[in-house]
Structure formats: C-alpha cells, structure tokens
Motif scaffolding. Structure first.
Motif, PDB file in Angstrom:
ATOM      1  N   ALA A  51      44.316  35.437  49.091  1.00 14.46           N
ATOM      2  CA  ALA A  51      43.207  36.004  49.865  1.00 14.46           C
ATOM      3  C   ALA A  51      43.119  37.513  49.668  1.00 14.46           C
ATOM      4  CB  ALA A  51      43.375  35.676  51.347  1.00 14.46           C
ATOM      5  N   ARG A  52      44.255  38.176  49.603  1.00 13.30           N
ATOM      6  CA  ARG A  52      44.252  39.627  49.390  1.00 13.30           C
ATOM      7  C   ARG A  52      43.690  39.988  48.011  1.00 13.30           C
ATOM      8  NH1 ARG A  52      46.766  42.825  52.984  1.00 13.30           N
ATOM      9  NH2 ARG A  52      47.847  41.781  54.665  1.00 13.30           N
ATOM     10  N   LEU A  53      44.066  39.225  46.984  1.00 12.19           N
ATOM     11  CA  LEU A  53      43.534  39.507  45.651  1.00 12.19           C
ATOM     12  C   LEU A  53      42.028  39.258  45.594  1.00 12.19           C
ATOM     13  CD1 LEU A  53      46.376  38.041  43.421  1.00 12.19           C
ATOM     14  CD2 LEU A  53      45.848  40.458  43.832  1.00 12.19           C
ATOM     15  N   MET A  54      41.567  38.186  46.235  1.00 10.01           N
ATOM     16  CA  MET A  54      40.135  37.914  46.258  1.00 10.01           C
ATOM     17  C   MET A  54      39.402  39.020  47.002  1.00 10.01           C
ATOM     18  SD  MET A  54      37.980  35.627  45.119  1.00 10.01           S
ATOM     19  CE  MET A  54      36.846  36.957  44.701  1.00 10.01           C
ATOM     20  N   ALA A  55      39.945  39.463  48.114  1.00  5.01           N
ATOM     21  CA  ALA A  55      39.322  40.541  48.881  1.00  5.01           C
ATOM     22  C   ALA A  55      39.274  41.839  48.078  1.00  5.01           C
ATOM     23  CB  ALA A  55      40.083  40.763  50.192  1.00  5.01           C
ATOM     24  N   ALA A  56      40.296  42.086  47.282  1.00  2.76           N
ATOM     25  CA  ALA A  56      40.314  43.289  46.444  1.00  2.76           C
ATOM     26  C   ALA A  56      39.183  43.246  45.419  1.00  2.76           C
ATOM     27  CB  ALA A  56      41.671  43.428  45.751  1.00  2.76           C
ATOM     28  N   MET A  57      39.000  42.092  44.778  1.00  4.35           N
ATOM     29  CA  MET A  57      37.916  41.964  43.801  1.00  4.35           C
ATOM     30  C   MET A  57      36.555  42.038  44.485  1.00  4.35           C
ATOM     31  SD  MET A  57      39.168  39.358  40.826  1.00  4.35           S
ATOM     32  CE  MET A  57      39.644  37.985  41.846  1.00  4.35           C
ATOM     33  N   ASP A  58      36.419  41.381  45.629  1.00  3.77           N
ATOM     34  CA  ASP A  58      35.163  41.438  46.383  1.00  3.77           C
ATOM     35  C   ASP A  58      34.794  42.867  46.737  1.00  3.77           C
ATOM     36  OD1 ASP A  58      34.583  38.715  46.458  1.00  3.77           O
ATOM     37  OD2 ASP A  58      35.551  38.410  48.404  1.00  3.77           O
ATOM     38  N   SER A  59      35.786  43.638  47.115  1.00  2.26           N
ATOM     39  CA  SER A  59      35.553  45.029  47.520  1.00  2.26           C
ATOM     40  C   SER A  59      34.906  45.833  46.403  1.00  2.26           C
ATOM     41  CB  SER A  59      36.882  45.660  47.949  1.00  2.26           C
ATOM     42  OG  SER A  59      36.690  46.983  48.365  1.00  2.26           O
ATOM     43  N   VAL A  60      35.369  45.642  45.185  1.00  2.00           N
ATOM     44  CA  VAL A  60      34.819  46.356  44.031  1.00  2.00           C
ATOM     45  C   VAL A  60      33.347  45.998  43.838  1.00  2.00           C
ATOM     46  CG1 VAL A  60      34.942  46.586  41.523  1.00  2.00           C
ATOM     47  CG2 VAL A  60      37.029  46.642  42.881  1.00  2.00           C
ATOM     48  N   VAL A  61      33.033  44.710  43.899  1.00  2.25           N
ATOM     49  CA  VAL A  61      31.650  44.266  43.716  1.00  2.25           C
ATOM     50  C   VAL A  61      30.761  44.791  44.845  1.00  2.25           C
ATOM     51  CG1 VAL A  61      30.133  42.243  43.609  1.00  2.25           C
ATOM     52  CG2 VAL A  61      32.300  42.248  42.367  1.00  2.25           C
ATOM     53  N   GLN A  62      31.232  44.670  46.091  1.00  2.11           N
ATOM     54  CA  GLN A  62      30.450  45.134  47.233  1.00  2.11           C
ATOM     55  C   GLN A  62      30.193  46.637  47.177  1.00  2.11           C
ATOM     56  OE1 GLN A  62      32.713  43.750  50.609  1.00  2.11           O
ATOM     57  NE2 GLN A  62      32.222  41.622  50.184  1.00  2.11           N
ATOM     58  N   ASP A  63      31.125  47.382  46.607  1.00  2.00           N
ATOM     59  CA  ASP A  63      30.969  48.835  46.505  1.00  2.00           C
ATOM     60  C   ASP A  63      30.197  49.256  45.257  1.00  2.00           C
ATOM     61  OD1 ASP A  63      32.399  49.070  48.863  1.00  2.00           O
ATOM     62  OD2 ASP A  63      34.268  49.679  47.899  1.00  2.00           O
ATOM     63  N   GLY A  64      29.791  48.279  44.426  1.00  2.00           N
ATOM     64  CA  GLY A  64      29.043  48.588  43.211  1.00  2.00           C
ATOM     65  C   GLY A  64      29.869  49.310  42.159  1.00  2.00           C
ATOM     66  N   LEU A  65      31.161  48.989  42.111  1.00  2.00           N
ATOM     67  CA  LEU A  65      32.084  49.657  41.204  1.00  2.00           C
ATOM     68  C   LEU A  65      32.571  48.690  40.134  1.00  2.00           C
ATOM     69  CD1 LEU A  65      34.071  51.469  44.019  1.00  2.00           C
ATOM     70  CD2 LEU A  65      32.334  52.473  42.524  1.00  2.00           C
ATOM     71  N   GLY A  66      33.500  49.150  39.301  1.00  2.00           N
ATOM     72  CA  GLY A  66      34.085  48.296  38.281  1.00  2.00           C
ATOM     73  C   GLY A  66      34.191  48.997  36.946  1.00  2.00           C
ATOM     74  N   ASP A  67      34.199  48.213  35.876  1.00  2.00           N
ATOM     75  CA  ASP A  67      34.333  48.709  34.509  1.00  2.00           C
ATOM     76  C   ASP A  67      33.034  49.405  34.099  1.00  2.00           C
ATOM     77  OD1 ASP A  67      34.201  48.737  31.575  1.00  2.00           O
ATOM     78  OD2 ASP A  67      35.981  47.457  31.639  1.00  2.00           O
ATOM     79  N   MET A  68      33.129  50.678  33.742  1.00  2.00           N
ATOM     80  CA  MET A  68      31.933  51.465  33.399  1.00  2.00           C
ATOM     81  C   MET A  68      31.196  50.887  32.190  1.00  2.00           C
ATOM     82  SD  MET A  68      31.414  53.705  35.637  1.00  2.00           S
ATOM     83  CE  MET A  68      30.052  54.486  34.786  1.00  2.00           C
ATOM     84  N   ARG A  69      31.915  50.308  31.259  1.00  2.00           N
ATOM     85  CA  ARG A  69      31.259  49.721  30.089  1.00  2.00           C
ATOM     86  C   ARG A  69      30.354  48.575  30.512  1.00  2.00           C
ATOM     87  NH1 ARG A  69      37.012  49.000  27.391  1.00  2.00           N
ATOM     88  NH2 ARG A  69      37.232  48.323  29.527  1.00  2.00           N
ATOM     89  N   CYS A  70      30.807  47.756  31.420  1.00  2.00           N
ATOM     90  CA  CYS A  70      30.004  46.626  31.901  1.00  2.00           C
ATOM     91  C   CYS A  70      28.864  47.111  32.787  1.00  2.00           C
ATOM     92  CB  CYS A  70      30.888  45.651  32.666  1.00  2.00           C
ATOM     93  SG  CYS A  70      32.169  44.911  31.640  1.00  2.00           S
ATOM     94  N   ILE A  71      29.172  48.046  33.675  1.00  2.00           N
ATOM     95  CA  ILE A  71      28.139  48.587  34.559  1.00  2.00           C
ATOM     96  C   ILE A  71      26.996  49.173  33.733  1.00  2.00           C
ATOM     97  CG2 ILE A  71      27.637  50.434  36.213  1.00  2.00           C
ATOM     98  CD1 ILE A  71      30.524  49.968  37.306  1.00  2.00           C
ATOM     99  N   ASN A  72      27.320  49.954  32.718  1.00  2.00           N
ATOM    100  CA  ASN A  72      26.298  50.613  31.903  1.00  2.00           C
ATOM    101  C   ASN A  72      25.586  49.662  30.946  1.00  2.00           C
ATOM    102  OD1 ASN A  72      26.815  53.106  33.085  1.00  2.00           O
ATOM    103  ND2 ASN A  72      28.333  53.651  31.552  1.00  2.00           N
ATOM    104  N   ASP A  73      26.316  48.727  30.344  1.00  2.00           N
ATOM    105  CA  ASP A  73      25.741  47.866  29.317  1.00  2.00           C
ATOM    106  C   ASP A  73      25.119  46.573  29.847  1.00  2.00           C
ATOM    107  OD1 ASP A  73      26.632  49.765  27.523  1.00  2.00           O
ATOM    108  OD2 ASP A  73      28.358  48.589  26.849  1.00  2.00           O
ATOM    109  N   HIS A  74      25.456  46.202  31.087  1.00  2.00           N
ATOM    110  CA  HIS A  74      25.002  44.910  31.606  1.00  2.00           C
ATOM    111  C   HIS A  74      24.381  45.019  32.995  1.00  2.00           C
ATOM    112  CE1 HIS A  74      26.758  42.935  28.176  1.00  2.00           C
ATOM    113  NE2 HIS A  74      27.917  43.523  28.417  1.00  2.00           N
ATOM    114  N   GLY A  75      23.701  46.121  33.246  1.00  2.00           N
ATOM    115  CA  GLY A  75      22.919  46.244  34.474  1.00  2.00           C
ATOM    116  C   GLY A  75      23.693  46.189  35.763  1.00  2.00           C
ATOM    117  N   GLY A  76      24.882  46.767  35.786  1.00  2.00           N
ATOM    118  CA  GLY A  76      25.635  46.856  37.026  1.00  2.00           C
ATOM    119  C   GLY A  76      26.669  45.772  37.243  1.00  2.00           C
TER     120      GLY A  76
END
Length: 131
Positions: A51-76
């Motif tokens: 549950a903690r690992l899932m919440a950690a990943m969810d947090s990144v998506v909810q905050d609009g964060l993550g890998d800059m290559r994916c964010i820039n090349d694949h619309g967020g």
C-alpha cells in the motif's frame, strides 16, 4: 524520524528507505517520499509495504510529476512503465504487477487498477496498521 545528510533517505518507524530519480521533474523524489509516508489519499490505507509503494506512485501522478522525458514527449504521462514487486520473507512472490506503456496511457493508473483487484483478495491485516 531521521533524515540522512546529503541523501533522500529516511528512517521512520519500521522503515528505512531511499528514494532517488535521475531525469525526474523537480519535487518528484519528495512526492514519492510523502506518498510512502502517508498522505491524504483516503483510498489507499498505509497498512503494509504494498500500500505504501502504491501510494508513493499515486502521489507522483497526482502531483503531475515523474520522468521529464515522458512528461515532455508524451503529453504529461509520468513514466513509460511502472511496477510493484514484493516477495514474502520466505522468498515467495507476494505481488508482482508490471505495466509497460507506450506513452499513450498512464502506467501508474493501470498498476493501481491491478493493485486494487489484488487488494480485494489480499486485504490489509486486521489490527496491524503500520503508521
């Protein structure tokens, strides 16, 4: 709580962990850590490591964060893939969810769907909230 000097590491309660990223949006590592430790997501109980690992990943998506290559090349989109894998203490697989994307969808959301299906048949242990 103890934060190690010069690293994004933390010792809190029964967990000692390290969060890192290489080509990630600013604040991604903080978002992962905050999600792991427990946030405001009422849908994910922090009753165990899965549950903690899932919440950690969810947090990144909810905050609009993550890998800059994916964010820039694949619309967020936060990542090109996402997974959770945990083995029990005896070495048997507890959970394994691995989603490989192509940039057209959010892989963390697919992991979450499979996690929730897994959680339905693997509920949080009663009386062992791990806050």
């Amino acid at each position: 709580d103890r934060k190690d000097e010069g690293a994004d590491s933390m010792v809190r309660g029964r967990y000692s962990y390290h969060v890192q990223g290489n080509v990630v949006a600013e604040e991604t590592v903080t978002s992962i850590s905050d999600g792991f430790l427990g946030g405001e997501d009422e849908d994910t109980q922090h009753c165990d490591m899965t549950a903690r690992l899932m919440a950690a990943m969810d947090s990144v998506v909810q905050d609009g964060l993550g890998d800059m290559r994916c964010i820039n090349d694949h619309g967020g989109v936060s990542a090109s893939s996402a997974f959770i894998h945990i083995d029990d203490a005896d070495g048997t697989e507890l959970i394994h969810i691995n989603i490989v994307g192509d940039g057209s969808f959010e892989p963390v959301e697919k992991v979450r769907q499979e996690f929730l299906a897994w959680r339905a048949s693997n509920p949080c242990p009663v009386g062992t909230a791990d806050e």
